[in-house]
Write an enzyme that holds these catalytic residues in place. Sequence first.
Site, PDB file in Angstrom:
ATOM      1  CG  ASN A  95      -0.361  -0.116   2.516  1.00 22.81           C
ATOM      2  OD1 ASN A  95       0.791   0.258   2.685  1.00 22.81           O
ATOM      3  ND2 ASN A  95      -1.107  -0.611   3.489  1.00 22.81           N
ATOM      4  NE  ARG A 229      -0.842   2.709  12.417  1.00 23.26           N
ATOM      5  CZ  ARG A 229      -1.161   2.455  11.145  1.00 23.26           C
ATOM      6  NH1 ARG A 229      -1.444   3.436  10.305  1.00 23.26           N
ATOM      7  NH2 ARG A 229      -1.212   1.221  10.698  1.00 23.26           N
ATOM      8  CG  ASP A 253      -5.725   8.807   6.167  1.00 23.06           C
ATOM      9  OD1 ASP A 253      -6.947   8.859   5.924  1.00 23.06           O
ATOM     10  OD2 ASP A 253      -5.034   7.777   5.973  1.00 23.06           O
ATOM     11  CD  GLN A 257      -8.786   6.106  21.656  1.00 22.42           C
ATOM     12  OE1 GLN A 257      -9.565   5.226  21.275  1.00 22.42           O
ATOM     13  NE2 GLN A 257      -7.750   5.868  22.444  1.00 22.42           N
ATOM     14  CB  ALA A 279      -3.925   1.357   2.815  1.00 20.89           C
TER      15      ALA A 279
HETATM   16  N1  LIG Z   1      -2.757   5.961   6.435  1.00 20.02           N
HETATM   17  C1  LIG Z   1      -2.674   4.723   6.036  1.00 20.02           C
HETATM   18  O1  LIG Z   1      -3.645   4.128   5.600  1.00 20.02           O
HETATM   19  C2  LIG Z   1      -1.355   4.034   6.080  1.00 20.02           C
HETATM   20  C3  LIG Z   1      -0.434   4.367   7.029  1.00 20.02           C
HETATM   21  N2  LIG Z   1       0.759   3.736   7.043  1.00 20.02           N
HETATM   22  C4  LIG Z   1       1.702   4.132   8.074  1.00 20.02           C
HETATM   23  O2  LIG Z   1       2.712   4.938   7.469  1.00 20.02           O
HETATM   24  C5  LIG Z   1       3.904   4.863   8.240  1.00 20.02           C
HETATM   25  C6  LIG Z   1       5.100   4.647   7.336  1.00 20.02           C
HETATM   26  O3  LIG Z   1       4.978   3.433   6.628  1.00 20.02           O
HETATM   27  P1  LIG Z   1       6.192   2.906   5.717  1.00 20.02           P
HETATM   28  O4  LIG Z   1       6.794   4.022   4.976  1.00 20.02           O
HETATM   29  O5  LIG Z   1       5.669   1.754   4.964  1.00 20.02           O
HETATM   30  O6  LIG Z   1       7.186   2.417   6.841  1.00 20.02           O
HETATM   31  P2  LIG Z   1       8.774   2.254   6.735  1.00 20.02           P
HETATM   32  O7  LIG Z   1       9.124   1.304   7.832  1.00 20.02           O
HETATM   33  O8  LIG Z   1       9.174   1.927   5.356  1.00 20.02           O
HETATM   34  O9  LIG Z   1       9.317   3.699   7.096  1.00 20.02           O
HETATM   35  C7  LIG Z   1       9.303   4.233   8.377  1.00 20.02           C
HETATM   36  C8  LIG Z   1      10.523   5.128   8.500  1.00 20.02           C
HETATM   37  O10 LIG Z   1      10.435   5.825   9.730  1.00 20.02           O
HETATM   38  C9  LIG Z   1      11.753   5.967  10.216  1.00 20.02           C
HETATM   39  N3  LIG Z   1      11.743   6.278  11.628  1.00 20.02           N
HETATM   40  C10 LIG Z   1      11.570   5.419  12.668  1.00 20.02           C
HETATM   41  N4  LIG Z   1      11.668   6.084  13.829  1.00 20.02           N
HETATM   42  C11 LIG Z   1      11.883   7.391  13.511  1.00 20.02           C
HETATM   43  C12 LIG Z   1      12.072   8.557  14.282  1.00 20.02           C
HETATM   44  N5  LIG Z   1      12.059   8.519  15.619  1.00 20.02           N
HETATM   45  N6  LIG Z   1      12.258   9.725  13.631  1.00 20.02           N
HETATM   46  C13 LIG Z   1      12.279   9.775  12.287  1.00 20.02           C
HETATM   47  N7  LIG Z   1      12.141   8.681  11.502  1.00 20.02           N
HETATM   48  C14 LIG Z   1      11.934   7.500  12.107  1.00 20.02           C
HETATM   49  C15 LIG Z   1      12.389   4.635   9.890  1.00 20.02           C
HETATM   50  O11 LIG Z   1      13.802   4.715   9.871  1.00 20.02           O
HETATM   51  C16 LIG Z   1      11.830   4.337   8.517  1.00 20.02           C
HETATM   52  O12 LIG Z   1      12.686   4.781   7.501  1.00 20.02           O
HETATM   53  C17 LIG Z   1       3.647   3.747   9.253  1.00 20.02           C
HETATM   54  O13 LIG Z   1       3.262   4.328  10.471  1.00 20.02           O
HETATM   55  C18 LIG Z   1       2.492   3.002   8.676  1.00 20.02           C
HETATM   56  O14 LIG Z   1       1.781   2.326   9.644  1.00 20.02           O
HETATM   57  C19 LIG Z   1       1.105   2.805   6.115  1.00 20.02           C
HETATM   58  C20 LIG Z   1       0.221   2.451   5.148  1.00 20.02           C
HETATM   59  C21 LIG Z   1      -1.117   2.992   5.088  1.00 20.02           C
HETATM   60  O1  LIG Z   2      -5.866  -1.469   6.449  1.00 23.70           O
HETATM   61  C1  LIG Z   2      -5.846  -0.248   6.250  1.00 23.70           C
HETATM   62  O2  LIG Z   2      -6.545   0.329   5.427  1.00 23.70           O
HETATM   63  C2  LIG Z   2      -4.865   0.588   7.061  1.00 23.70           C
HETATM   64  C3  LIG Z   2      -3.537   0.581   6.430  1.00 23.70           C
HETATM   65  C4  LIG Z   2      -2.511   1.057   7.352  1.00 23.70           C
HETATM   66  O3  LIG Z   2      -2.689   1.955   8.108  1.00 23.70           O
HETATM   67  C5  LIG Z   2      -1.225   0.377   7.327  1.00 23.70           C
HETATM   68  O4  LIG Z   2      -1.001  -0.454   6.433  1.00 23.70           O
HETATM   69  O5  LIG Z   2      -0.403   0.677   8.204  1.00 23.70           O
END
Ligand SMILES: NC(=O)C1=CN([C@@H]2O[C@H](COP(=O)(O)OP(=O)(O)OC[C@H]3O[C@@H](n4cnc5c(N)ncnc54)[C@H](O)[C@@H]3O)[C@@H](O)[C@H]2O)C=CC1
Ligand SMILES: O=C(O)CCC(=O)C(=O)O
Length: 524
Positions: A95, A229, A253, A257, A279
């Site tokens: 995603n 988050r 987004d 809570q 996503a």
């Molecule tokens: N809104 C939604 O529907 C979605 C939200 N997410 C969220 O997006 C966020 C990022 O996802 P990805 O890019 O896939 O994860 P990722 O693991 O690829 O990237 C996270 C990055 O944050 C960095 N990081 C960790 N601690 C840190 C800190 N204290 N300060 C600065 N950087 C730090 C890490 O080094 C890493 O590069 C996650 O919280 C995930 O749950 C992901 C998919 C969908």
């Molecule tokens: O399932 C969803 O739509 C949430 C996705 C999400 O926040 C994540 O993959 O971290």
Amino acid sequence: MFRILVSDSISEEGLAPLLNAEHIEVVQKKVAEVEESLDQFDALLVRSATKVTEELLAKMKNLKIVGRAGVGVDNIDVDAATKYGVVVINAPNGNTISTAEHTFAMIAALVRHIPQAHVSVKSREWNRSAFVGSELYGKHLGIIGFGRIGSEVAKRARAFGMKVHVYDPFLTKARAEKIGVEPCTLDELLSVSDIITVHTPLTKETKGLLGPKNLAKTKKGVYLVNCARGGIIDEQALAEFLKSGHVAGAALDVFEQEPPGDHPLLAFDNVIVTPHLGASTIEAQLNVATQVAEEVLKFLEGKPVTSSINLPTLSKEVYEKIQSFYNLAKKMGTVASQYMVEPVQEIAITYSGTVADLETTFITRSLLAGFLKPRVASTVNEVNAAMIAKERGIIFGEKFSTNSEGYANSISLTVYGEKQTFTIKGTHIPNYGDRIVHFNGFAIDFAPEGHLLYIQHQDKPGMIGQVGKILGDHQVNIATMQVGRQAAGGKAIMMLSLDKPLDDSIVEKLSEVADIEVVKKIEV
Ligand SMILES: NC(=O)C1=CN([C@@H]2O[C@H](COP(=O)(O)OP(=O)(O)OC[C@H]3O[C@@H](n4cnc5c(N)ncnc54)[C@H](O)[C@@H]3O)[C@@H](O)[C@H]2O)C=CC1
Ligand SMILES: O=C(O)CCC(=O)C(=O)O
């Protein structure tokens, strides 16, 4: 037959690998709606709605794997899963693009007031002067967290002519150069950015990362975006900085809570929101469902998974190389544990020859699992073995040696107990199998399999005959027998493999034979 509970809404098309598998039954129901006992399920698939708590894990006694169709696993108690020996996997990149695109849509909507203008026109107004926005071109975008999504957001920002600043303490210089960004400190990013977007996981370190102290370091008129988050931007502090006019607007987004209910932030006209939609695209949902379904299927078929949160990840190639040693190590752990029926303080493992060049973490975990299994009532496997060992005060460590004493490979295990120390050495011979070649100071050669009987005795004529007679009298057939001794007339051992498990009464009879010093039955 494996049973899988899919408790959140997950793309049906993506679940096809599981739905089409013959040995798998898929039940699509919310946990709360399952009427039968929860301990019939081998796997649980969720998105973010189902909370996989310790309480739920305790009820799902046969659960082996939790698959999260998405990235964040904050709805899963990973520590509790590890404790119960349950593998947790996610779909880390299915995603990414959708969430990066959503973030960018939010940034554009925020600075051009699109949602507010939309509502206004729908209310039959035509107020062009109320919605004057800003260009993205030439603006400074601060990206906190430069992983998968953060870096995709950066690419889009550059296409819009923005200047991109990234802060990620774990970002290597090489990766930054490859992507073409210049990392900066958090303070630099805060002071220079016109728009700040967060893309970190929610951790102890990132919770409230944009709180009162750091928000005070931002430019007046900054825009904030959170599609990662809820809680990374402190919601109360954000409300205060919006009220004071320091923050010009925010796009959210996600919330601490979810759903947020009657949240104070929703009262601000300059806060735009979506219900965790990052996503929510057809493509992302298909991708994550397919990824997680394929991984769960692989896992249940005994193959390695590549996106585990609580297991070392292994590629298929690496798994194929270590598999034989993984099995050997587990058997060695099982044998050692049954030999050393006493408290153990330390386990030392030495890898020699070809095995020393492989990914041994997994082999060590397998050995620990084999060792702990006969001693621990709860599930113990590669997932929780290291944790259980630590909990029980057992120190373990790996050493590597180039001297494999004539064997192409060998694993040597020494267990330090309260009363004694036990050493065993094994090797894997392709097309022949696993062999134990040293046992408790004796050179020997036996397969660590089945119903084994270990006898230590004085090297005297007639010992084998006496053992054979007692077993024969009790209708116990000997399949194989290996002997070893330290010196003629000194201490000697026999390792027998039997066709059936041995009764304790026979073990007692054997122990009573003069010059037999130790008798142990070992089940592998
Ligand atoms: N809104 C939604 O529907 C979605 C939200 N997410 C969220 O997006 C966020 C990022 O996802 P990805 O890019 O896939 O994860 P990722 O693991 O690829 O990237 C996270 C990055 O944050 C960095 N990081 C960790 N601690 C840190 C800190 N204290 N300060 C600065 N950087 C730090 C890490 O080094 C890493 O590069 C996650 O919280 C995930 O749950 C992901 C998919 C969908
Ligand atoms: O399932 C969803 O739509 C949430 C996705 C999400 O926040 C994540 O993959 O971290």
